[in-house]
Write a protein that holds these residues in place. Structure first.
Motif, mmCIF file in Angstrom:
data_model
loop_
_atom_site.group_PDB
_atom_site.id
_atom_site.type_symbol
_atom_site.label_atom_id
_atom_site.label_comp_id
_atom_site.label_asym_id
_atom_site.label_seq_id
_atom_site.Cartn_x
_atom_site.Cartn_y
_atom_site.Cartn_z
ATOM 1 N N HIS A 56 6.424 1.443 -7.879
ATOM 2 C CA HIS A 56 7.652 0.756 -7.480
ATOM 3 C C HIS A 56 8.505 1.772 -6.747
ATOM 4 O O HIS A 56 8.323 2.974 -6.922
ATOM 5 C CB HIS A 56 8.417 0.263 -8.714
ATOM 6 C CG HIS A 56 8.943 1.410 -9.552
ATOM 7 N ND1 HIS A 56 10.270 1.729 -9.631
ATOM 8 C CD2 HIS A 56 8.305 2.341 -10.283
ATOM 9 C CE1 HIS A 56 10.423 2.806 -10.412
ATOM 10 N NE2 HIS A 56 9.241 3.185 -10.825
ATOM 11 N N GLY A 64 6.986 -2.506 -0.468
ATOM 12 C CA GLY A 64 5.600 -2.906 -0.693
ATOM 13 C C GLY A 64 4.907 -2.112 -1.783
ATOM 14 O O GLY A 64 3.692 -2.181 -1.943
ATOM 15 N N CYS A 66 5.531 -2.147 -5.278
ATOM 16 C CA CYS A 66 5.254 -2.816 -6.549
ATOM 17 C C CYS A 66 4.090 -3.774 -6.379
ATOM 18 O O CYS A 66 3.908 -4.365 -5.332
ATOM 19 C CB CYS A 66 6.496 -3.561 -7.044
ATOM 20 S SG CYS A 66 7.069 -4.851 -5.948
HETATM 21 S S1 FES Z 1 9.525 -1.961 -5.330
HETATM 22 FE FE1 FES Z 1 9.620 -2.070 -3.158
HETATM 23 S S2 FES Z 1 8.787 -4.048 -2.766
HETATM 24 FE FE2 FES Z 1 8.926 -4.008 -4.913
#
Ligand code: FES
Ligand SMILES: Cc1cc2nc3c(=O)[nH]c(=O)nc-3n(C[C@H](O)[C@H](O)[C@H](O)COP(=O)(O)OP(=O)(O)OC[C@H]3O[C@@H](n4cnc5c(N)ncnc54)[C@H](O)[C@@H]3O)c2cc1C
Ligand code: SF4
Lengths: 249, 665
Positions: A56, A64, A66
Motif C-alpha cells: 500500500h 496501484g 494495494c
Molecule cells: S494504496 Fe495506492 S491505490 Fe491503494
C-alpha cells in the motif's frame, strides 16, 4: 463491528502458505479496509506476533500498490474502487472476510499479501513509450491539435494504475486489459503513430514471455478493474497486433 | 554566509549564460561516469531518464515495487507553465513574479526565474511523450486557474495530472532501462550516503525483500526522495513518504534549509477518527468553481454540527463566504496559507460545521447552476426547468472533477453533487528541504537534491501546481546540465571502489542500527510513536506557532525519542521483507527532524507564508514579515542533537522584485 478475518500467510515464493484466522473487534464503518488491517496489525504486534504484510502507499486509489483479493474478488466488493478506497461500511457486524493475495504465476508472492508485479514493468520497458529525448527543443505543445474526443479516450486508457486486478480476476491470468490500455493510449495520439506497430508487437511478445495467460474474452477483468478500463482497448490492441504481424513488423 | 553560486548578469540572461559557460562532458567520457538517483517521482524519474539519454550510467532506487508508484502519482490538480495560450497576459516574468510573491519573498530570485523559463519546455516535452492533457474542442490544450494568480496557466489531466506526468517520466525511464542505461532497483531503500574524501561517492541501500545490505558507488548522488510532510503523521502524503534519505545526508554534512516551512492545504477531507492513517486532498482546482463558506450565525453552525439543520436550508444571506468577504480581489483563489488560516480562524471562532468543529463548506451549488445555464444556452433550450439546468450543470462538473467527487463520496458517504463538501486544512507539502545552490548541489560536493527534497523555489509558501513544475524542471532541464560541471573533473577518476573503509564503515553502522531495532525489548508498535509525534507537531508547529509552544515541543519530542528507543517493538527478522522495520527507521529520523523544525520555527521571529508566528501579525491577523532581519534562508548544519544544529544564512537579494507586504485584497 466484530469480524472474523481469514488472512493468507506465506513466508515467501517457495512457502506453501495457509489461511490464518483472527477475531477483530472495534471496527467502525468509517475505517478504510487498510485502516482495519492497521488495527489488526497493531493488535498482532502488541501480542508479540508477526504482522500481516501487504502492499500500500497512497491510500487514495491512484498508486496501484494495494492489491487484496477479498472474499473472492479483486479489491473486494464494490465497483470502481481499489482496496484502499474500500470502506468497512461495505461489511456488517459478524461477517467473515477472507483476504488473499493476487494469484497468478506471473505475480509470485513476496510475502503474505504482497506480490511481485515487476512483469508489468518489463512489459512497459518493451515498448510502452514514445522514443523522444529530453531536448527542450521538441515541437510546441499546441503545434499538433488533437481532437478532444481522441485526447479524452487516450486519457481514459492512460488512467490504468497498473494494480494487476485484471490479471488476478482472469481465470487465465491474462494481462490483456493492462497491456491494451497502454497500447491504446499511444495508438490514439499522433505522437504514438511512428512506433505504433513495433510497440504493440514487442509489448505483446513480452507479455507472453512473462507467463500471462491467453485472453478468452470473458470480460471479467473489466468488471473488477478499479479504473473502468474498457474492453474496447483489447479489441483495438488485437487489431493493431494483427495488422502489425501481417505487415511483418 | 552561504554562496548560492548564482550567475552574474541580468536575471533574464542568467540561465542561458550559465548553460553556455558550463563545462560539458563528452559522450565517450559520460560512459565512464556513474550517477545514483534516489527516487523515481517526477524529479527522480525525469533526472534518471535524462542523464541516461545523455550517456551517463545511472542506477535508480525507489522503495515501492515499481518506479511508477512514487508519490508524485497522486498529484491531482495541475502543472503551471507560462505558455500564455489563453492570451490573458501571462509571461515568464509574471509566473516568476507570482511565484516569488506567493512564496512571501523567501525564495531565491534566480532559481525561480529559471523555473519560469523552463516551464514552457516541460509542457512541450510531456506532450511529445504522449501525456494526454485536457484539451478544448478545437484540439488545443486547456487551462485552469490556481490560487494566488490572476491568469489561467495550469495544464491538467482531469484530477490525475500527477499520474499522467509521472507515467510520462516513467515511460522515458523505462525506455532507458530497456537500453541498459538505467539499472533500476525497486523495493530498495537508501540507508546512508557514503562520503569519500569529502565527496558523495555512493550509498548504502537495503533490499527490502531479502533484507540484504548493499554498497553502491558512483561519481555523484542525486536525492529526489520527496517531502517530509509525514512528520505530522496525518498528511496528504503517501504512507511511505519519509525524510530518511535527506536526513541521512543532513547528518553527513548537507544543510537542511527552512525546515519549518510547511504547507497546510486548505481543502482536505477532515479527520474523522483515531484510527485514521492519512488525509485526502480535495484538489485546489475545486476552488476554481467551488465557494467556501460557514454559517454567518453561531446558532446555525451549532445546529449544523448537531445535525438538526441542513446546509442547503441555510439562506444565502445567512452564509458567510469569508474568503470572498475578506479578499475580494482573489476571493476563493487566495493562496493556500491564507485560505487555511482563514478556515482556522472561523472554526476557532465557533463556526465549524462538523462534529469536531473543524470543517467548513466547499459548495458547488452555484457552479452547477452557472454551468447548467451555459449548457442550456449552448443547446438552445428555451426556459429550461431548474431541474434540467442542474442536471446539465452536474454533467459539466462531473466531466471536470468527477474523480474527485467520487473520491469524496467514497470516503465520507456523502453526495457532493447534492450537499456541500466539508473540508479542513491538512499538511500537504514541505517547502523546506536540503539546501542547494544554483546548480542544485547540496553543501556536500557531488551530492545533489531535486524536487520536493530540496528547498529551492517556493519560499515560505508554494503556489498550487508549481511542485510538479519544479520536479520536472529540476529533473529534465536543470540537473542534467548542471551536474556536468561537477562531473567534468571526474572523467579520469575511473570506477569508484565500493569496498573502501568509508563504504565498509557506513555499511556496518547501518547493520548495527537495524539489529538494535530488531533486538529491542519493547512492546509498543512504531505507529504509536509516529502518531504522538504527529500530534505534537500539529499542535505546536502547525498553522499557528508561538514561542512557548515551540520551546515545549522541542523538549517533548526529545523525550518521545528516548521513549521510542526504549519501548518500540519491531517484530520480524532482519533478513526478509519486514515493513515494520522499514517504518521504524523512518520514524526514528522523523523524530529528529521534528525537533529541528520546531527550532527553526522558534528562531524565525516573523511570520511569512505558511510560517505563522502568533507574536507577529498585522491588526487584521495577516502574516507580518520582518524583512529587515529575516530576508534570508536558514540553513542548518547538523551538530549532534537536532536542537544543537548550527545556523548558516543565505541572504536573499531582491534586485528585480520589490519586497511588499503581500496583499490579496
Ligand atoms: S494504496 Fe495506492 S491505490 Fe491503494
Ligand atoms: C495529494 C497530493 C496532490 C498534489 N497535487 C499537486 C498538484 O496538483 N500540482 C502540483 O504541482 N503539486 C501537487 N502536489 C505536490 C507534488 O505532487 C509533490 O511535491 C511532487 O510530486 C514531489 O515529487 P518528487 O519527485 O520530489 O518526490 P516523490 O514523488 O515523493 O518521490 C519520492 C521518491 O523517492 C523514493 N524514496 C524516498 N525515500 C527513499 C529512500 N530512502 N530510498 C529509496 N527511495 C526513496 C520514493 O520511492 C519515490 O520514488 C500534490 C501532493 C499531494 C500529496
Ligand atoms: S487495467 Fe485496471 S485492473 Fe488492470 S492494472 Fe490497469 S487499473 Fe488495474
Amino acid at each position: 463491528m466484530n469480524l472474523t478475518l481469514k488472512v493468507w500467510r506465506q513466508d515467501g515464493p517457495e512457502d506453501k502458505g495457509r489461511l490464518e484466522t483472527h477475531q477483530l473487534s472495534g471496527v467502525t464503518g468509517d475505517m478504510s479496509f487498510l485502516e482495519m488491517m492497521d488495527v489488526l496489525n497493531d493488535k498482532i504486534i502488541r501480542e508479540g506476533g508477526d504482522p500481516v504484510v501487504f502492499d500500500h502507499d497512497c491510500r487514495e486509489g491512484i498508486c496501484g500498490m494495494c492489491s487484496m483479493f477479498i472474499n473472492g474478488e479483486a479489491h473486494g466488493p464494490g465497483r470502481g474502487v481499489t482496496t484502499c478506497q474500500l470502506h468497512m461500511r461495505s461489511f456488517k457486524d459478524g461477517d467473515t472476510i477472507t483476504i488473499e493475495p493476487w494469484r497468478a504465476s506471473a505475480f509470485p508472492v513476496v510475502k503474505d499479501l504482497a506480490v511481485d508485479r515487476s512483469a508489468f514493468d518489463r512489459v512497459i520497458q518493451a515498448g510502452g513509450y514514445v522514443s523522444v529525448n529530453t531536448s527542450g527543443e521538441t515541437l510546441d505543445a499546441n503545434a499538433i491539435p488533437i481532437p478532444k474526443a481522441d485526447a479524452d479516450e487516450a486519457f481514459n486508457a492512460a488512467t490504468c494504475i497498473g494494480c494487476g486486478a485484471c490479471v488476478a480476476t482472469c481465470k487465465n491470468a491474462s494481462a490483456m486489459l493492462f497491456v491494451s490500455a497502454k497500447v491504446s493510449q499511444f495508438a490514439l495520439l499522433p505522437q504514438g503513430q511512428p512506433e505504433r506497430k513495433r510497440r504493440v508487437t514487442r509489448m505483446v511478445e513480452q507479455m507472453d514471455k512473462e507467463g500471462f495467460g491467453n485472453c478468452t474474452n470473458t470480460g471479467a477483468c473489466a468488471v473488477e478493474c478499479p479504473k473502468g478500463i474498457d474492453l474496447s482497448n483489447i479489441a483495438r490492441m488485437n487489431r493493431d497486433f494483427l495488422s502489425s504481424s501481417l505487415t511483418g513488423e | 554566509m552561504l554562496d548560492s553560486k548564482t550567475p552574474q548578469g541580468p536575471l533574464a540572461d542568467q540561465w542561458t549564460n550559465h548553460k553556455n559557460n558550463i563545462r560539458l562532458v563528452n559522450p565517450a567520457n559520460k560512459r565512464l561516469i556513474d550517477v545514483i538517483v534516489v527516487g523515481t517521482g517526477l524529479a527522480g524519474s525525469s533526472a534518471a531518464a535524462s542523464l541516461a539519454e545523455m550517456g551517463y550510467n545511472v542506477k535508480a532506487f525507489c522503495f515501492q515495487d515499481s518506479p511508477r508508484r512514487a508519490h508524485s502519482i497522486a498529484a491531482q490538480g495541475g502543472i503551471n507553465a507560462a505558455k500564455n495560450y489563453q492570451n490573458d497576459g501571462d509571461s515568464v516574468h509574471r509566473l516568476f513574479y507570482d511565484t516569488v510573491k506567493g512564496g512571501d519573498y523567501r525564495s531565491r530570485e534566480a532559481n525561480v526565474h529559471r523555473l519560469a523559463e523552463v516551464s514552457t519546455s516541460i509542457i512541450d516535452q510531456c506532450v511529445a511523450q504522449g501525456v494526454p492533457f485536457a484539451r478544448e474542442y478545437g484540439g488545443l490544450l486547456d487551462n485552469r486557474s490556481f490560487g494566488g494568480v490572476q491568469v489561467s496557466r495550469t495544464f491538467y489531466a482531469k484530477g490525475q495530472t500527477g499520474q499522467q506526468l509521472l507515467l510520462g517520466a516513467y515511460s522515458a525511464l523505462s525506455r532507458q532501462i530497456s537500453k541498459g542505461k538505467v539499472k533500476m532497483y525497486n523495493r530498495h531503500e537508501m540507508m546512508d550516503v557514503v562520503i569519500v574524501d569529502g565527496k558523495a561517492r555512493g550509498i548504502i541501500a537495503r533490499n527490502l525483500v531479502t533484507g540484504e545490505i548493499e554498497r553502491h558507488s558512483a561519481h555523484a548522488v542525486v536525492l529526489a526522495s520527496g517531502g517530509y510532510g509525514n512528520v505530522f503523521f496525518l498528511s496528504t502524503n503517501a504512507m511511505g513518504s519519509n525524510v530518511s534519505a535527506a536526513w541521512k545526508a543532513h547528518k553527513k554534512g548537507a544543510y537542511m534549509a527552512n525546515p519549518c516551512f510547511t504547507q497546510i492545504h486548505p481543502t482536505c477531507i477532515p479527520v474523522s477518527g483515531h484510527y485514521q492513517s492519512k488525509l485526502t486532498l480535495m484538489s485546489e482546482s475545486l476552488r476554481n468553481d467551488g465557494r467556501i463558506w460557514v454559517p454567518a450565525k453561531a446558532e446555525d453552525a451549532e445546529a449544523v454540527r448537531k445535525g438538526t439543520l441542513k446546509p442547503t436550508d441555510i439562506k444565502e444571506e445567512d452564509r458567510d463566504y469569508y474568503l470572498e468577504r475578506r479578499y475580494p480581489a482573489f476571493g476563493n483563489l487566495v493562496p493556500r496559507d491564507v485560505a487555511s488560516r482563514a478556515a482556522k480562524e472561523r472554526c476557532d471562532a465557533g463556526f465549524g460545521v462538523n462534529d469536531t468543529g473543524e470543517a467548513v463548506f466547499l459548495d458547488y451549488a452555484s457552479a452547477i447552476e452557472r454551468y447548467g445555464k451555459t449548457e442550456a444556452n449552448v443547446m438552445n433550450l428555451e426556459n429550461p426547468s431548474d431541474e434540467k439546468v442542474r442536471e446539465l450543470g452536474k454533467a459539466v462538473v462531473k466531466a471536470k472533477y468527477g474523480n474527485l467527487f467520487d473520491m469524496y463520496r467514497q470516503i465520507t458517504d456523502d453526495n457532493p453533487y447534492e450537499t456541500p463538501m466539508k473540508i479542513y486544512p491538512a499538511v500537504h507539502y514541505t517547502m523546506g528541504g536540503l539546501w542547494v545552490d544554483y546548480n542544485l548541489m547540496t553543501t556536500v560536493p557531488g551530492l545533489y537534491a531535486a524536487g520536493e527534497a530540496n528547498f529551492s523555489d517556493h519560499g515560505a509558501n508554494r503556489l498550487g501546481a508549481s511542485a510538479l513544475m519544479q520536479g520536472l524542471a529540476d529533473g529534465y532541464f536543470v540537473l542534467p546540465y548542471t551536474i556536468g560541471d561537477y562531473l567534468a573533473d571526474d572523467i579520469r577518476t575511473g570506477a569508484i571502489a565500493n569496498d573502501t573503509p568509508e563504504f565498509m564503515e557506513a555499511e556496518a553502522a547501518v547493520k548495527d542500527r537495524l539489529e538494535k531495532f530488531i533486538g529491542n525489548d519493547g512492546d509498543t508498535p512504531v505507529d504509536d510513536f509516529h502518531r504522538r509525534l504527529g500530534r505534537i507537531m500539529w499542535n505546536n508547529c502547525g498553522m499557528a506557532r508561538n514561542r512557548e509552544d515551540l520551546t515545549q515541543a522541542i523538549e517533548d519530542i526529545s523525550a518521545l525519542r528516548d521513549e521510542f528507543y526504549a519501548k518500540v517493538r519491531v517484530p520480524g527478522k532482519l533478513n526478509g521483507y519486514n515493513p515494520e522495520l522499514d517504518k521504524a527507521g523512518r520514524v526514528a529520523d522523523l523524530l529528529e527532524l521534528g525537533e529541528l523544525m520546531c527550532k527553526d520555527a522558534l528562531e524565525r521571529e516573523e511570520s511569512c507564508g505558511g510560517h505563522f508566528r502568533e507574536e507577529h501579525q498585522t491588526e487584521e491577523g495577516e502574516a507580518l514579515r520582518r524583512d529587515d532581519e529575516f530576508t534570508f534562508v536558514s540553513a542548518w548544519e547538523h551538530k549532534g542533537a537536532p536542537k544543537d544544529a548550527e545556523l548558516h544564512k543565505e541572504d536573499l537579494v531582491y534586485d528585480n522584485i520589490e519586497l511588499k507586504q503581500r496583499s490579496y485584497k
